[in-house]
Design a protein around this motif. Structure first.
Motif, PDB file in Angstrom:
ATOM      1  N   TYR A  97      -4.385  -2.355  -5.847  1.00  0.00           N
ATOM      2  CA  TYR A  97      -3.121  -2.434  -6.590  1.00  0.00           C
ATOM      3  C   TYR A  97      -2.089  -1.486  -5.975  1.00  0.00           C
ATOM      4  O   TYR A  97      -0.956  -1.879  -5.695  1.00  0.00           O
ATOM      5  CB  TYR A  97      -3.329  -2.090  -8.079  1.00  0.00           C
ATOM      6  CG  TYR A  97      -2.004  -1.957  -8.787  1.00  0.00           C
ATOM      7  CD1 TYR A  97      -1.366  -3.075  -9.295  1.00  0.00           C
ATOM      8  CD2 TYR A  97      -1.357  -0.724  -8.866  1.00  0.00           C
ATOM      9  CE1 TYR A  97      -0.114  -2.965  -9.893  1.00  0.00           C
ATOM     10  CE2 TYR A  97      -0.111  -0.611  -9.456  1.00  0.00           C
ATOM     11  CZ  TYR A  97       0.507  -1.732  -9.961  1.00  0.00           C
ATOM     12  OH  TYR A  97       1.742  -1.626 -10.529  1.00  0.00           O
ATOM     13  N   PHE A  98      -2.468  -0.241  -5.784  1.00  0.00           N
ATOM     14  CA  PHE A  98      -1.517   0.744  -5.260  1.00  0.00           C
ATOM     15  C   PHE A  98      -1.045   0.374  -3.857  1.00  0.00           C
ATOM     16  O   PHE A  98       0.136   0.538  -3.540  1.00  0.00           O
ATOM     17  CB  PHE A  98      -2.114   2.151  -5.295  1.00  0.00           C
ATOM     18  CG  PHE A  98      -2.229   2.712  -6.687  1.00  0.00           C
ATOM     19  CD1 PHE A  98      -1.103   2.861  -7.484  1.00  0.00           C
ATOM     20  CD2 PHE A  98      -3.451   3.086  -7.208  1.00  0.00           C
ATOM     21  CE1 PHE A  98      -1.196   3.369  -8.774  1.00  0.00           C
ATOM     22  CE2 PHE A  98      -3.562   3.609  -8.488  1.00  0.00           C
ATOM     23  CZ  PHE A  98      -2.431   3.746  -9.270  1.00  0.00           C
ATOM     24  N   ALA A  99      -1.935  -0.146  -3.037  1.00  0.00           N
ATOM     25  CA  ALA A  99      -1.547  -0.556  -1.679  1.00  0.00           C
ATOM     26  C   ALA A  99      -0.532  -1.701  -1.724  1.00  0.00           C
ATOM     27  O   ALA A  99       0.443  -1.713  -0.967  1.00  0.00           O
ATOM     28  CB  ALA A  99      -2.784  -0.965  -0.884  1.00  0.00           C
ATOM     29  N   ARG A 100      -0.742  -2.658  -2.623  1.00  0.00           N
ATOM     30  CA  ARG A 100       0.157  -3.811  -2.732  1.00  0.00           C
ATOM     31  C   ARG A 100       1.499  -3.457  -3.342  1.00  0.00           C
ATOM     32  O   ARG A 100       2.513  -4.069  -3.013  1.00  0.00           O
ATOM     33  CB  ARG A 100      -0.471  -4.906  -3.616  1.00  0.00           C
ATOM     34  CG  ARG A 100      -1.517  -5.724  -2.979  1.00  0.00           C
ATOM     35  CD  ARG A 100      -1.867  -6.958  -3.823  1.00  0.00           C
ATOM     36  NE  ARG A 100      -1.906  -6.749  -5.254  1.00  0.00           N
ATOM     37  CZ  ARG A 100      -2.967  -6.352  -5.947  1.00  0.00           C
ATOM     38  NH1 ARG A 100      -4.095  -6.074  -5.329  1.00  0.00           N
ATOM     39  NH2 ARG A 100      -2.905  -6.225  -7.264  1.00  0.00           N
ATOM     40  N   HIS A 101       1.508  -2.511  -4.261  1.00  0.00           N
ATOM     41  CA  HIS A 101       2.713  -2.275  -5.067  1.00  0.00           C
ATOM     42  C   HIS A 101       3.495  -1.028  -4.686  1.00  0.00           C
ATOM     43  O   HIS A 101       4.485  -0.713  -5.357  1.00  0.00           O
ATOM     44  CB  HIS A 101       2.349  -2.252  -6.548  1.00  0.00           C
ATOM     45  CG  HIS A 101       1.964  -3.598  -7.060  1.00  0.00           C
ATOM     46  ND1 HIS A 101       2.898  -4.525  -7.470  1.00  0.00           N
ATOM     47  CD2 HIS A 101       0.765  -4.199  -7.178  1.00  0.00           C
ATOM     48  CE1 HIS A 101       2.267  -5.627  -7.832  1.00  0.00           C
ATOM     49  NE2 HIS A 101       0.980  -5.458  -7.665  1.00  0.00           N
ATOM     50  N   LYS A 102       3.125  -0.356  -3.613  1.00  0.00           N
ATOM     51  CA  LYS A 102       3.894   0.833  -3.233  1.00  0.00           C
ATOM     52  C   LYS A 102       5.338   0.479  -2.889  1.00  0.00           C
ATOM     53  O   LYS A 102       6.229   1.304  -3.057  1.00  0.00           O
ATOM     54  CB  LYS A 102       3.217   1.594  -2.094  1.00  0.00           C
ATOM     55  CG  LYS A 102       3.115   0.842  -0.794  1.00  0.00           C
ATOM     56  CD  LYS A 102       2.325   1.638   0.232  1.00  0.00           C
ATOM     57  CE  LYS A 102       2.136   0.834   1.496  1.00  0.00           C
ATOM     58  NZ  LYS A 102       1.243   1.489   2.424  1.00  0.00           N
ATOM     59  N   VAL A 103       5.591  -0.762  -2.475  1.00  0.00           N
ATOM     60  CA  VAL A 103       6.964  -1.196  -2.181  1.00  0.00           C
ATOM     61  C   VAL A 103       7.835  -1.224  -3.435  1.00  0.00           C
ATOM     62  O   VAL A 103       9.059  -1.144  -3.339  1.00  0.00           O
ATOM     63  CB  VAL A 103       6.998  -2.589  -1.496  1.00  0.00           C
ATOM     64  CG1 VAL A 103       6.270  -2.561  -0.175  1.00  0.00           C
ATOM     65  CG2 VAL A 103       6.430  -3.655  -2.406  1.00  0.00           C
ATOM     66  N   ALA A 152       4.643  -0.579 -14.753  1.00  0.00           N
ATOM     67  CA  ALA A 152       3.360  -1.117 -14.301  1.00  0.00           C
ATOM     68  C   ALA A 152       2.587  -0.080 -13.481  1.00  0.00           C
ATOM     69  O   ALA A 152       1.376   0.080 -13.651  1.00  0.00           O
ATOM     70  CB  ALA A 152       3.589  -2.384 -13.481  1.00  0.00           C
ATOM     71  N   TRP A 153       3.295   0.624 -12.591  1.00  0.00           N
ATOM     72  CA  TRP A 153       2.665   1.661 -11.754  1.00  0.00           C
ATOM     73  C   TRP A 153       2.005   2.727 -12.643  1.00  0.00           C
ATOM     74  O   TRP A 153       0.881   3.150 -12.395  1.00  0.00           O
ATOM     75  CB  TRP A 153       3.732   2.267 -10.851  1.00  0.00           C
ATOM     76  CG  TRP A 153       3.284   3.262  -9.844  1.00  0.00           C
ATOM     77  CD1 TRP A 153       3.267   4.616  -9.985  1.00  0.00           C
ATOM     78  CD2 TRP A 153       2.839   3.006  -8.506  1.00  0.00           C
ATOM     79  NE1 TRP A 153       2.838   5.210  -8.821  1.00  0.00           N
ATOM     80  CE2 TRP A 153       2.571   4.243  -7.896  1.00  0.00           C
ATOM     81  CE3 TRP A 153       2.649   1.833  -7.770  1.00  0.00           C
ATOM     82  CZ2 TRP A 153       2.115   4.364  -6.588  1.00  0.00           C
ATOM     83  CZ3 TRP A 153       2.199   1.950  -6.462  1.00  0.00           C
ATOM     84  CH2 TRP A 153       1.923   3.195  -5.879  1.00  0.00           C
ATOM     85  N   ASP A 169       1.254   7.960  -9.704  1.00  0.00           N
ATOM     86  CA  ASP A 169       0.934   8.644  -8.446  1.00  0.00           C
ATOM     87  C   ASP A 169      -0.372   9.414  -8.567  1.00  0.00           C
ATOM     88  O   ASP A 169      -1.149   9.505  -7.611  1.00  0.00           O
ATOM     89  CB  ASP A 169       2.054   9.609  -8.046  1.00  0.00           C
ATOM     90  CG  ASP A 169       3.323   8.900  -7.600  1.00  0.00           C
ATOM     91  OD1 ASP A 169       3.293   7.673  -7.360  1.00  0.00           O
ATOM     92  OD2 ASP A 169       4.350   9.592  -7.475  1.00  0.00           O
ATOM     93  N   GLU A 170      -0.623   9.954  -9.762  1.00  0.00           N
ATOM     94  CA  GLU A 170      -1.863  10.683 -10.000  1.00  0.00           C
ATOM     95  C   GLU A 170      -3.075   9.772  -9.840  1.00  0.00           C
ATOM     96  O   GLU A 170      -4.095  10.169  -9.272  1.00  0.00           O
ATOM     97  CB  GLU A 170      -1.859  11.316 -11.396  1.00  0.00           C
ATOM     98  CG  GLU A 170      -0.770  12.341 -11.608  1.00  0.00           C
ATOM     99  CD  GLU A 170       0.581  11.740 -12.039  1.00  0.00           C
ATOM    100  OE1 GLU A 170       0.740  10.488 -12.046  1.00  0.00           O
ATOM    101  OE2 GLU A 170       1.477  12.533 -12.368  1.00  0.00           O
ATOM    102  N   GLY A 171      -2.954   8.548 -10.354  1.00  0.00           N
ATOM    103  CA  GLY A 171      -4.036   7.573 -10.222  1.00  0.00           C
ATOM    104  C   GLY A 171      -4.265   7.178  -8.778  1.00  0.00           C
ATOM    105  O   GLY A 171      -5.402   7.076  -8.320  1.00  0.00           O
TER     106      GLY A 171
END
Length: 100
Positions: free
Chosen positions: A56-62, A81-82, A88-90
Motif C-alpha cells: 500500500y505505502f509503495a503504491r500510494h506514496k505519490v 487514507a494514508w 508515515d509511522e506505519g
C-alpha cells in the motif's frame, strides 16, 4: 501469526485517520477502515498483512503530492487514507520489519 504488534505511534495515526474520515466523510476504503481498526487496537498483524501494508505505502506514496496533503482543516482523501494505514509511522514500522 507472528508478533507484529503495531507501536503506539502507528495506532495513534490510524485513530487520527478514522477521526478525520468521520469528520470529513471521505478517504479510504472499507479495507483501509478495517486496517485502521486493527492498528488502532494494536492487534498483532500477520506477515501477509504487513506485506499488504508495505505494498500500500509503495503504491500510494505519490498521493503525498496532492493538494491539501496534511491539511487538518481540509485534508485530502489520500491523506486520510494514508493515516488509516498508519501514516508515515506505519510505513516506517513495516519497512523496518524483516518479513520474507
Amino acid at each position: 501469526m507472528s508478533g507484529n504488534k503495531p507501536p503506539q505511534s502507528v495506532a495513534d495515526a490510524a485513530n487520527k485517520g478514522l477521526e478525520l474520515r468521520r469528520t470529513f466523510n471521505r478517504g479510504g476504503t472499507s479495507v483501509g477502515v478495517a486496517r485502521a481498526r486493527d492498528l488502532k487496537n494494536r492487534r498483532n498483524l500477520s506477515d501477509d498483512t504487513v506485506k499488504r501494508m508495505k505494498s500500500y505505502f509503495a503504491r500510494h506514496k505519490v498521493d503525498k503530492r496532492a493538494k491539501n496533503w496534511g491539511d487538518e482543516d481540509n485534508p485530502s482523501a489520500g491523506y486520510i487514507a494514508w493515516l488509516l494505514w498508519g501514516g508515515d509511522e506505519g510505513r516506517d514500522w513495516v519497512d523496518g520489519l524483516q518479513i520474507d
